[in-house]
Design a protein around this motif. Sequence first.
Motif, PDB file in Angstrom:
ATOM      1  N   GLY A  15       0.804  -1.220   0.000  1.00  0.00           N
ATOM      2  CA  GLY A  15       0.000   0.000   0.000  1.00  0.00           C
ATOM      3  C   GLY A  15       0.836   1.267   0.000  1.00  0.00           C
ATOM      4  O   GLY A  15       0.437   2.285  -0.577  1.00  0.00           O
ATOM      5  N   LEU A  16       1.997   1.212   0.613  1.00  0.00           N
ATOM      6  CA  LEU A  16       2.867   2.389   0.630  1.00  0.00           C
ATOM      7  C   LEU A  16       3.532   2.588  -0.732  1.00  0.00           C
ATOM      8  O   LEU A  16       3.727   3.723  -1.172  1.00  0.00           O
ATOM      9  N   TYR A  17       3.861   1.493  -1.388  1.00  0.00           N
ATOM     10  CA  TYR A  17       4.447   1.604  -2.729  1.00  0.00           C
ATOM     11  C   TYR A  17       3.446   2.179  -3.717  1.00  0.00           C
ATOM     12  O   TYR A  17       3.833   2.828  -4.691  1.00  0.00           O
ATOM     13  N   GLU A  18       2.165   1.963  -3.482  1.00  0.00           N
ATOM     14  CA  GLU A  18       1.124   2.438  -4.394  1.00  0.00           C
ATOM     15  C   GLU A  18       0.754   3.903  -4.172  1.00  0.00           C
ATOM     16  O   GLU A  18       0.023   4.479  -4.979  1.00  0.00           O
ATOM     17  N   ASP A  19       1.256   4.501  -3.110  1.00  0.00           N
ATOM     18  CA  ASP A  19       0.931   5.883  -2.772  1.00  0.00           C
ATOM     19  C   ASP A  19       2.182   6.745  -2.951  1.00  0.00           C
ATOM     20  O   ASP A  19       3.190   6.545  -2.274  1.00  0.00           O
ATOM     21  N   ASP A  20       2.109   7.710  -3.860  1.00  0.00           N
ATOM     22  CA  ASP A  20       3.264   8.553  -4.167  1.00  0.00           C
ATOM     23  C   ASP A  20       3.743   9.397  -2.982  1.00  0.00           C
ATOM     24  O   ASP A  20       4.843   9.944  -3.024  1.00  0.00           O
ATOM     25  N   TYR A  21       2.934   9.512  -1.954  1.00  0.00           N
ATOM     26  CA  TYR A  21       3.330  10.273  -0.758  1.00  0.00           C
ATOM     27  C   TYR A  21       4.521   9.620  -0.053  1.00  0.00           C
ATOM     28  O   TYR A  21       5.299  10.290   0.609  1.00  0.00           O
ATOM     29  N   PHE A  22       4.661   8.317  -0.233  1.00  0.00           N
ATOM     30  CA  PHE A  22       5.717   7.578   0.444  1.00  0.00           C
ATOM     31  C   PHE A  22       6.841   7.276  -0.550  1.00  0.00           C
ATOM     32  O   PHE A  22       6.642   6.516  -1.496  1.00  0.00           O
ATOM     33  N   PRO A  23       8.013   7.878  -0.349  1.00  0.00           N
ATOM     34  CA  PRO A  23       9.123   7.671  -1.285  1.00  0.00           C
ATOM     35  C   PRO A  23       9.580   6.203  -1.291  1.00  0.00           C
ATOM     36  O   PRO A  23       9.824   5.623  -0.232  1.00  0.00           O
ATOM     37  N   HIS A  24       9.691   5.653  -2.469  1.00  0.00           N
ATOM     38  CA  HIS A  24      10.041   4.232  -2.594  1.00  0.00           C
ATOM     39  C   HIS A  24      11.370   3.904  -1.935  1.00  0.00           C
ATOM     40  O   HIS A  24      11.506   2.837  -1.325  1.00  0.00           O
ATOM     41  N   ARG A  25      12.342   4.800  -2.017  1.00  0.00           N
ATOM     42  CA  ARG A  25      13.657   4.505  -1.433  1.00  0.00           C
ATOM     43  C   ARG A  25      13.568   4.356   0.082  1.00  0.00           C
ATOM     44  O   ARG A  25      14.307   3.577   0.673  1.00  0.00           O
ATOM     45  N   VAL A  26      12.624   5.058   0.712  1.00  0.00           N
ATOM     46  CA  VAL A  26      12.443   4.934   2.159  1.00  0.00           C
ATOM     47  C   VAL A  26      11.582   3.713   2.472  1.00  0.00           C
ATOM     48  O   VAL A  26      11.867   2.964   3.409  1.00  0.00           O
ATOM     49  N   VAL A  27      10.559   3.491   1.671  1.00  0.00           N
ATOM     50  CA  VAL A  27       9.722   2.298   1.858  1.00  0.00           C
ATOM     51  C   VAL A  27      10.574   1.041   1.674  1.00  0.00           C
ATOM     52  O   VAL A  27      10.401   0.057   2.403  1.00  0.00           O
ATOM     53  N   ASP A  28      11.509   1.081   0.729  1.00  0.00           N
ATOM     54  CA  ASP A  28      12.426  -0.052   0.542  1.00  0.00           C
ATOM     55  C   ASP A  28      13.159  -0.372   1.842  1.00  0.00           C
ATOM     56  O   ASP A  28      13.350  -1.541   2.185  1.00  0.00           O
ATOM     57  N   ARG A  29      13.566   0.656   2.552  1.00  0.00           N
ATOM     58  CA  ARG A  29      14.270   0.432   3.823  1.00  0.00           C
ATOM     59  C   ARG A  29      13.346  -0.222   4.844  1.00  0.00           C
ATOM     60  O   ARG A  29      13.763  -1.078   5.616  1.00  0.00           O
ATOM     61  N   GLY A  30      12.063   0.155   4.845  1.00  0.00           N
ATOM     62  CA  GLY A  30      11.090  -0.478   5.723  1.00  0.00           C
ATOM     63  C   GLY A  30      10.876  -1.934   5.352  1.00  0.00           C
ATOM     64  O   GLY A  30      10.830  -2.815   6.219  1.00  0.00           O
ATOM     65  N   ARG A  31      10.762  -2.196   4.067  1.00  0.00           N
ATOM     66  CA  ARG A  31      10.624  -3.581   3.598  1.00  0.00           C
ATOM     67  C   ARG A  31      11.830  -4.410   4.041  1.00  0.00           C
ATOM     68  O   ARG A  31      11.692  -5.544   4.499  1.00  0.00           O
ATOM     69  N   ASP A  32      13.015  -3.817   3.943  1.00  0.00           N
ATOM     70  CA  ASP A  32      14.224  -4.527   4.348  1.00  0.00           C
ATOM     71  C   ASP A  32      14.223  -4.847   5.841  1.00  0.00           C
ATOM     72  O   ASP A  32      14.696  -5.910   6.250  1.00  0.00           O
ATOM     73  N   ILE A  33      13.698  -3.952   6.654  1.00  0.00           N
ATOM     74  CA  ILE A  33      13.562  -4.221   8.095  1.00  0.00           C
ATOM     75  C   ILE A  33      12.695  -5.456   8.303  1.00  0.00           C
ATOM     76  O   ILE A  33      13.029  -6.347   9.090  1.00  0.00           O
ATOM     77  N   LEU A  34      11.585  -5.526   7.598  1.00  0.00           N
ATOM     78  CA  LEU A  34      10.673  -6.656   7.737  1.00  0.00           C
ATOM     79  C   LEU A  34      11.301  -7.955   7.245  1.00  0.00           C
ATOM     80  O   LEU A  34      11.143  -9.011   7.866  1.00  0.00           O
ATOM     81  N   LEU A  35      12.044  -7.884   6.153  1.00  0.00           N
ATOM     82  CA  LEU A  35      12.703  -9.082   5.652  1.00  0.00           C
ATOM     83  C   LEU A  35      13.804  -9.554   6.599  1.00  0.00           C
ATOM     84  O   LEU A  35      13.991 -10.766   6.787  1.00  0.00           O
ATOM     85  N   ARG A  36      14.513  -8.610   7.221  1.00  0.00           N
ATOM     86  CA  ARG A  36      15.519  -9.001   8.224  1.00  0.00           C
ATOM     87  C   ARG A  36      14.843  -9.648   9.428  1.00  0.00           C
ATOM     88  O   ARG A  36      15.360 -10.614   9.995  1.00  0.00           O
ATOM     89  N   LEU A  37      13.675  -9.133   9.812  1.00  0.00           N
ATOM     90  CA  LEU A  37      12.916  -9.746  10.898  1.00  0.00           C
ATOM     91  C   LEU A  37      12.585 -11.192  10.539  1.00  0.00           C
ATOM     92  O   LEU A  37      12.778 -12.107  11.351  1.00  0.00           O
ATOM     93  N   CYS A  38      12.107 -11.413   9.332  1.00  0.00           N
ATOM     94  CA  CYS A  38      11.775 -12.770   8.896  1.00  0.00           C
ATOM     95  C   CYS A  38      13.010 -13.662   8.900  1.00  0.00           C
ATOM     96  O   CYS A  38      12.953 -14.822   9.332  1.00  0.00           O
ATOM     97  N   ALA A  39      14.125 -13.141   8.440  1.00  0.00           N
ATOM     98  CA  ALA A  39      15.362 -13.924   8.425  1.00  0.00           C
ATOM     99  C   ALA A  39      15.774 -14.296   9.848  1.00  0.00           C
ATOM    100  O   ALA A  39      16.226 -15.426  10.090  1.00  0.00           O
ATOM    101  N   ARG A  40      15.603 -13.369  10.783  1.00  0.00           N
ATOM    102  CA  ARG A  40      15.933 -13.663  12.181  1.00  0.00           C
ATOM    103  C   ARG A  40      15.016 -14.742  12.750  1.00  0.00           C
ATOM    104  O   ARG A  40      15.466 -15.624  13.474  1.00  0.00           O
ATOM    105  N   VAL A  41      13.741 -14.663  12.416  1.00  0.00           N
ATOM    106  CA  VAL A  41      12.788 -15.670  12.887  1.00  0.00           C
ATOM    107  C   VAL A  41      13.156 -17.040  12.326  1.00  0.00           C
ATOM    108  O   VAL A  41      13.096 -18.050  13.038  1.00  0.00           O
ATOM    109  N   GLU A  42      13.549 -17.077  11.074  1.00  0.00           N
ATOM    110  CA  GLU A  42      13.909 -18.354  10.466  1.00  0.00           C
ATOM    111  C   GLU A  42      15.244 -18.886  10.983  1.00  0.00           C
ATOM    112  O   GLU A  42      15.407 -20.092  11.155  1.00  0.00           O
ATOM    113  N   ALA A  43      16.197 -18.004  11.233  1.00  0.00           N
ATOM    114  CA  ALA A  43      17.519 -18.429  11.687  1.00  0.00           C
ATOM    115  C   ALA A  43      17.481 -18.984  13.106  1.00  0.00           C
ATOM    116  O   ALA A  43      18.198 -19.932  13.426  1.00  0.00           O
ATOM    117  N   ASP A  44      16.665 -18.378  13.945  1.00  0.00           N
ATOM    118  CA  ASP A  44      16.569 -18.803  15.350  1.00  0.00           C
ATOM    119  C   ASP A  44      15.109 -18.675  15.772  1.00  0.00           C
ATOM    120  O   ASP A  44      14.729 -17.697  16.419  1.00  0.00           O
TER     121      ASP A  44
END
Length: 113
Positions: free
Chosen positions: A16-45
Amino acid sequence: MPITNQRVAAHRFLAGLYEDDYFPHRVVDRGRDILLRLCARVEADPPGDLTALYTLTHAATEEFNELEAAFEEAGSEIETTAREEIGEAFWFVAQAYGFADADPEELIAPREW
């Protein structure tokens, strides 16, 4: 570490943030990366209980707290739409990894946004 949970791997975090021009993609990308790191941590341990899961989600929430400044510098902010989208992403992660009884508010308890 690649994500092995197929449900998570196929998920488009913060769509939803990627679909709204109010949210810059380069910053949303950083948020997505936080979530993916969270998932990697959950899977690793994998957390053995909700307390352990909350420890991981709280650390990720703190990263989003720090990301607020990047949103502001880009002329945006973590406002209602973003708060809901981010909260739903944390809820999705909990569900995808088998924590159906996770409290959505506790997942992001240390949020400042």
